[in-house]
Design a protein around this motif. Sequence first.
Motif, PDB file in Angstrom:
ATOM      1  N   PHE A 370       0.845  -1.188   0.000  1.00 33.73           N
ATOM      2  CA  PHE A 370       0.000   0.000   0.000  1.00 33.73           C
ATOM      3  C   PHE A 370       0.880   1.238   0.000  1.00 33.73           C
ATOM      4  CE2 PHE A 370       0.818  -1.015   4.418  1.00 33.73           C
ATOM      5  CZ  PHE A 370       1.036   0.211   5.019  1.00 33.73           C
ATOM      6  N   GLN A 371       0.252   2.386  -0.318  1.00 40.02           N
ATOM      7  CA  GLN A 371       0.975   3.653  -0.385  1.00 40.02           C
ATOM      8  C   GLN A 371       0.618   4.545   0.796  1.00 40.02           C
ATOM      9  OE1 GLN A 371      -0.210   5.172  -4.228  1.00 40.02           O
ATOM     10  NE2 GLN A 371       1.674   4.439  -5.189  1.00 40.02           N
ATOM     11  N   THR A 372       1.595   5.252   1.305  1.00 36.90           N
ATOM     12  CA  THR A 372       1.356   6.230   2.361  1.00 36.90           C
ATOM     13  C   THR A 372       2.419   7.309   2.256  1.00 36.90           C
ATOM     14  OG1 THR A 372       0.942   6.527   4.739  1.00 36.90           O
ATOM     15  CG2 THR A 372       2.769   5.085   4.113  1.00 36.90           C
ATOM     16  N   ASN A 373       2.251   8.368   3.038  1.00 30.60           N
ATOM     17  CA  ASN A 373       3.277   9.407   3.118  1.00 30.60           C
ATOM     18  C   ASN A 373       3.368   9.918   4.537  1.00 30.60           C
ATOM     19  OD1 ASN A 373       1.151  11.146   3.484  1.00 30.60           O
ATOM     20  ND2 ASN A 373       1.400  12.215   1.544  1.00 30.60           N
ATOM     21  N   LEU A 374       4.317  10.809   4.785  1.00 27.98           N
ATOM     22  CA  LEU A 374       4.579  11.248   6.152  1.00 27.98           C
ATOM     23  C   LEU A 374       3.407  12.032   6.729  1.00 27.98           C
ATOM     24  CD1 LEU A 374       8.350  12.279   5.858  1.00 27.98           C
ATOM     25  CD2 LEU A 374       7.373  10.207   6.880  1.00 27.98           C
ATOM     26  N   PHE A 375       2.751  12.860   5.898  1.00 25.53           N
ATOM     27  CA  PHE A 375       1.610  13.621   6.397  1.00 25.53           C
ATOM     28  C   PHE A 375       0.494  12.680   6.837  1.00 25.53           C
ATOM     29  CE2 PHE A 375      -2.575  15.492   5.678  1.00 25.53           C
ATOM     30  CZ  PHE A 375      -2.514  16.595   6.523  1.00 25.53           C
ATOM     31  N   ASN A 376       0.152  11.724   5.986  1.00 25.45           N
ATOM     32  CA  ASN A 376      -0.903  10.772   6.329  1.00 25.45           C
ATOM     33  C   ASN A 376      -0.573  10.014   7.607  1.00 25.45           C
ATOM     34  OD1 ASN A 376      -1.878  11.635   3.901  1.00 25.45           O
ATOM     35  ND2 ASN A 376      -1.887   9.629   2.911  1.00 25.45           N
ATOM     36  N   LEU A 377       0.660   9.552   7.703  1.00 22.84           N
ATOM     37  CA  LEU A 377       1.081   8.790   8.874  1.00 22.84           C
ATOM     38  C   LEU A 377       0.949   9.617  10.145  1.00 22.84           C
ATOM     39  CD1 LEU A 377       2.394   6.227  10.046  1.00 22.84           C
ATOM     40  CD2 LEU A 377       4.624   7.255   9.561  1.00 22.84           C
ATOM     41  N   CYS A 378       1.432  10.859  10.106  1.00 21.73           N
ATOM     42  CA  CYS A 378       1.390  11.724  11.297  1.00 21.73           C
ATOM     43  C   CYS A 378      -0.038  12.112  11.651  1.00 21.73           C
ATOM     44  CB  CYS A 378       2.236  12.974  11.069  1.00 21.73           C
ATOM     45  SG  CYS A 378       4.001  12.656  10.899  1.00 21.73           S
ATOM     46  N   PHE A 379      -0.817  12.560  10.647  1.00 24.56           N
ATOM     47  CA  PHE A 379      -2.173  13.003  10.933  1.00 24.56           C
ATOM     48  C   PHE A 379      -3.037  11.870  11.473  1.00 24.56           C
ATOM     49  CE2 PHE A 379      -6.566  13.127   9.243  1.00 24.56           C
ATOM     50  CZ  PHE A 379      -7.070  14.088  10.107  1.00 24.56           C
ATOM     51  N   ARG A 380      -2.977  10.718  10.845  1.00 24.27           N
ATOM     52  CA  ARG A 380      -3.809   9.599  11.281  1.00 24.27           C
ATOM     53  C   ARG A 380      -3.426   9.124  12.679  1.00 24.27           C
ATOM     54  NH1 ARG A 380      -5.443   5.970   6.000  1.00 24.27           N
ATOM     55  NH2 ARG A 380      -5.792   7.704   4.565  1.00 24.27           N
ATOM     56  N   THR A 381      -2.149   9.156  12.981  1.00 18.07           N
ATOM     57  CA  THR A 381      -1.713   8.759  14.332  1.00 18.07           C
ATOM     58  C   THR A 381      -2.216   9.745  15.379  1.00 18.07           C
ATOM     59  OG1 THR A 381       0.270   7.709  13.408  1.00 18.07           O
ATOM     60  CG2 THR A 381       0.292   8.241  15.761  1.00 18.07           C
ATOM     61  N   ILE A 382      -2.117  11.035  15.086  1.00 19.94           N
ATOM     62  CA  ILE A 382      -2.608  12.059  16.023  1.00 19.94           C
ATOM     63  C   ILE A 382      -4.119  11.933  16.202  1.00 19.94           C
ATOM     64  CG2 ILE A 382      -2.926  14.549  16.336  1.00 19.94           C
ATOM     65  CD1 ILE A 382      -0.220  14.911  14.897  1.00 19.94           C
ATOM     66  N   TYR A 383      -4.835  11.672  15.120  1.00 18.18           N
ATOM     67  CA  TYR A 383      -6.288  11.507  15.183  1.00 18.18           C
ATOM     68  C   TYR A 383      -6.663  10.369  16.136  1.00 18.18           C
ATOM     69  CZ  TYR A 383     -11.040  10.490  13.494  1.00 18.18           C
ATOM     70  OH  TYR A 383     -12.387  10.251  13.415  1.00 18.18           O
ATOM     71  N   VAL A 384      -6.027   9.217  15.957  1.00 20.15           N
ATOM     72  CA  VAL A 384      -6.326   8.063  16.814  1.00 20.15           C
ATOM     73  C   VAL A 384      -5.975   8.370  18.265  1.00 20.15           C
ATOM     74  CG1 VAL A 384      -5.734   5.663  17.306  1.00 20.15           C
ATOM     75  CG2 VAL A 384      -6.074   6.398  14.940  1.00 20.15           C
ATOM     76  N   ALA A 385      -4.838   9.012  18.478  1.00 19.97           N
ATOM     77  CA  ALA A 385      -4.415   9.344  19.842  1.00 19.97           C
ATOM     78  C   ALA A 385      -5.427  10.268  20.523  1.00 19.97           C
ATOM     79  CB  ALA A 385      -3.036   9.995  19.815  1.00 19.97           C
ATOM     80  N   SER A 386      -5.982  11.219  19.775  1.00 21.35           N
ATOM     81  CA  SER A 386      -6.934  12.161  20.374  1.00 21.35           C
ATOM     82  C   SER A 386      -8.258  11.480  20.730  1.00 21.35           C
ATOM     83  CB  SER A 386      -7.184  13.336  19.420  1.00 21.35           C
ATOM     84  OG  SER A 386      -7.812  12.900  18.225  1.00 21.35           O
ATOM     85  N   THR A 387      -8.750  10.575  19.877  1.00 21.83           N
ATOM     86  CA  THR A 387      -9.987   9.868  20.223  1.00 21.83           C
ATOM     87  C   THR A 387      -9.780   8.976  21.438  1.00 21.83           C
ATOM     88  OG1 THR A 387      -9.506   8.025  18.682  1.00 21.83           O
ATOM     89  CG2 THR A 387     -10.800   9.859  17.827  1.00 21.83           C
ATOM     90  N   THR A 388      -8.602   8.387  21.537  1.00 24.19           N
ATOM     91  CA  THR A 388      -8.292   7.540  22.695  1.00 24.19           C
ATOM     92  C   THR A 388      -8.254   8.373  23.974  1.00 24.19           C
ATOM     93  OG1 THR A 388      -6.978   6.084  21.265  1.00 24.19           O
ATOM     94  CG2 THR A 388      -6.646   5.890  23.638  1.00 24.19           C
ATOM     95  N   ALA A 389      -7.635   9.545  23.903  1.00 22.27           N
ATOM     96  CA  ALA A 389      -7.531  10.411  25.080  1.00 22.27           C
ATOM     97  C   ALA A 389      -8.909  10.871  25.556  1.00 22.27           C
ATOM     98  CB  ALA A 389      -6.648  11.615  24.761  1.00 22.27           C
ATOM     99  N   LEU A 390      -9.781  11.274  24.625  1.00 23.23           N
ATOM    100  CA  LEU A 390     -11.117  11.725  25.009  1.00 23.23           C
ATOM    101  C   LEU A 390     -11.959  10.584  25.556  1.00 23.23           C
ATOM    102  CD1 LEU A 390     -11.967  14.286  22.188  1.00 23.23           C
ATOM    103  CD2 LEU A 390     -11.609  14.753  24.622  1.00 23.23           C
ATOM    104  N   ALA A 391     -11.791   9.389  25.032  1.00 24.08           N
ATOM    105  CA  ALA A 391     -12.505   8.231  25.570  1.00 24.08           C
ATOM    106  C   ALA A 391     -12.096   7.972  27.018  1.00 24.08           C
ATOM    107  CB  ALA A 391     -12.232   6.996  24.716  1.00 24.08           C
ATOM    108  N   MET A 392     -10.831   8.212  27.334  1.00 18.17           N
ATOM    109  CA  MET A 392     -10.370   8.051  28.714  1.00 18.17           C
ATOM    110  C   MET A 392     -11.010   9.074  29.648  1.00 18.17           C
ATOM    111  SD  MET A 392      -6.301   7.430  28.157  1.00 18.17           S
ATOM    112  CE  MET A 392      -5.668   6.074  27.172  1.00 18.17           C
ATOM    113  N   VAL A 393     -11.224  10.276  29.118  1.00 14.54           N
ATOM    114  CA  VAL A 393     -11.796  11.350  29.944  1.00 14.54           C
ATOM    115  C   VAL A 393     -13.298  11.154  30.155  1.00 14.54           C
ATOM    116  CG1 VAL A 393     -12.203  13.833  30.087  1.00 14.54           C
ATOM    117  CG2 VAL A 393     -10.029  12.977  29.197  1.00 14.54           C
ATOM    118  N   PHE A 394     -14.005  10.625  29.121  1.00 16.48           N
ATOM    119  CA  PHE A 394     -15.463  10.477  29.194  1.00 16.48           C
ATOM    120  C   PHE A 394     -15.877   9.029  28.901  1.00 16.48           C
ATOM    121  CE2 PHE A 394     -14.640  14.836  27.620  1.00 16.48           C
ATOM    122  CZ  PHE A 394     -15.154  15.545  28.692  1.00 16.48           C
TER     123      PHE A 394
END
Length: 465
Positions: A370-394
């Motif tokens: 599959f194809q990916t790039n640095l922007f996709n890798l960074c953005f998608r990782t940050i997105y997942v991390a943020s949903t995980t953090a909010l799930a911990m809070v609520f």
Amino acid sequence: MGVEGQDFSPLMGSSSSSLPDHHGAPKRTGTIWTATAHIITGVIGAGVLSLAWCIAQVGWLAGPALLLVFAAVTLVSAFLLSDCSNYPDPNLGSTRIKSYTQAVNLFLGDKFGKVCLVLVDEGLYGCCIAYTITASTSLRAIQRANCYHREGHQAPCVYGSTVYMVVFGLIQVVMSQIPDLHNMQWVSVIAAIMSFAYSFVGLGLAFAQVLINGRIKGSITGVPASSTANKLWLIFQALGNIAFAYAYSIILLEIQDTLKSTPPENKVMKKASVLAIFITTFFYLCCGCFGYAAFGSLTPGNILSGFGFYEPYWLIDFANICIVVHLIGGYQIYSQPVFASIERWAVKKFPESGFVNKFYCIKHPWLPSFQTNLFNLCFRTIYVASTTALAMVFPYFNQVLGVLGALNFWPLAIYFPVEMYLVQNKIAPWTRKWIVLKIFSCICLIITLLCLIGSVQGFISVKFR
């Protein structure tokens, strides 16, 4: 594993199914069966686990009726949206629409498009938070079921959910590198199979419990409350949970965009919607009704992790593993449209940036390339991390589902589809069809406001209890 760098120029706005999309994916190959699998994966998720609790709040008379009403409303919304997959452009001919926000922007204008973008991203993002909460609840339930089996049903068996949320988040970081929905057919098929598996387990356990009880529990009016106001709050919250259980309007056009161009995508999507909603409603009725019949006023908020059932513990473990596997796929169904939207914006905004536009081909002997790039890798990782953090809070299962269902039901499933349908078909104001659709929209708005009031009240009462 090999990595090959290349410059990548996305093909945007092409209406030919033979051309690759902006990620270089092959032509559209989706069928009614893959679309049905995508819908079932998106619909049957966290919501089904709360339906027995929902029916318990409103009772035997209103509970099943509300499930059927929401199923009918969802189908109407799906039919309206399916016909909005092409925009008649006077200069370019027909423009194929790839996303919900693109449809609103073209049919209703830029102002509505911006509002829609916020609501859609909030809805998709919220679903990912809800799925993280639900997955961690199921993983914790496996540990608790084993503990109860070893130490008895009165043992404390108290475990936190933070570790499980982190584990689920790490899995999603890897899964999020799947380029787009076109490459997710196998994920949706597996997730749909898992949804049937745990639905059957929940149904079977509830049915067995009814036989053990020797009677059907529950009442016409549902669970008694300490006051009329509290009863209304619970009913409104239950409505929000049911609305969440049927929500898939915001990913419908993305799913439709995966279909072959022949036969016409809108006709195939309508058939897939009918099939998927019929199947899900059948399971919803079975799981919800048998769950309430088994436990009555003591029906837990989550039928498979609320521990109305203790044995056989291995079957409860299996069901919760199926839930987690399904939610891994469901998370991706709801997050991929967000990824695509942000990545299209980044390509348009920074056309000369290598960080955004230089793609790498990832090859592994055990996995498809599959194809990916640095922007996709960074953005998608940050997105997942943020949903995980909010799930911990609520981490509040029923309350979060209720709020999300209420926020998204009317604007995304009703208002925008109705308005786009009126524009596309040039329906004049105050004609019979115009009046019927406007009344339909107003009734759904009232229901949404009631859902939101009850769900917010429940959320606040749990948060500050």
